[in-house]
Scaffold this active site. Structure first.
Site, PDB file in Angstrom:
ATOM      1  N   ALA A   8       0.746  -1.283   0.132  1.00 53.34           N
ATOM      2  CA  ALA A   8       0.040   0.208  -0.061  1.00 53.34           C
ATOM      3  C   ALA A   8       0.790   1.474  -0.056  1.00 53.34           C
ATOM      4  CB  ALA A   8      -1.175   0.014   1.194  1.00 53.34           C
ATOM      5  N   CYS A   9       2.293   0.958   0.188  1.00 54.19           N
ATOM      6  CA  CYS A   9       3.139   2.277   0.292  1.00 54.19           C
ATOM      7  C   CYS A   9       3.405   2.578  -1.170  1.00 54.19           C
ATOM      8  CB  CYS A   9       4.325   2.221   1.190  1.00 54.19           C
ATOM      9  SG  CYS A   9       5.673   2.931   1.196  1.00 54.19           S
ATOM     10  N   SER A  10       3.392   3.887  -1.353  1.00 53.29           N
ATOM     11  CA  SER A  10       3.900   4.668  -2.492  1.00 53.29           C
ATOM     12  C   SER A  10       5.425   4.478  -2.869  1.00 53.29           C
ATOM     13  CB  SER A  10       3.429   5.993  -2.847  1.00 53.29           C
ATOM     14  OG  SER A  10       3.960   6.875  -2.172  1.00 53.29           O
TER      15      SER A  10
END
Length: 119
Positions: A8-10
């Protein structure tokens, strides 16, 4: 090389994109699902040359619940910090790349990813 990510982390997705563009051979570890043990965290900290409080995400809800910001940052408190990271992996800064030469980097920038690739 292995990269610890949260999908979920860019920053994690950017690091993976760069690794793929460079044709890197790596293994993905979704560390929220495959939670690192305290020993693995110690190893990564040694490879990073950092202390557990250096890689702690103190803005996370779990950090607030634990009162992490008020914890001492000294040798006597190191084990407590490591236990917190193992018990609440969302507190671990990401992504972390363990390089083939035995070092590691917190790969939040393209420059850091390239640094890991060059090792």
């Amino acid at each position: 090389m292995e990269i610890w990510i949260n999908p979920a982390c860019s920053k994690c997705r950017s690091a993976l994109t760069l690794l793929d563009a460079e044709g890197a051979d790596y293994t993905v570890r979704r560390y929220l699902e495959e939670v690192p043990s305290e020993d693995e965290i110690r190893d990564v900290l040694d490879r990073l040359g950092l202390e557990p409080w250096d890689i702690a995400r103190t803005q996370e809800a779990a950090a607030g619940e634990l009162g992490l910001k008020e914890w001492a940052r000294d040798a006597a408190s190191r084990s407590r910090w490591i236990a917190a990271l193992a018990g609440h992996p969302e507190l671990i800064q990401r992504p972390i790349i363990t390089a083939d030469d035995g070092t590691a980097v917190v790969a939040r920038t393209d420059e850091a990813v390239r640094d890991a690739l060059s090792r």
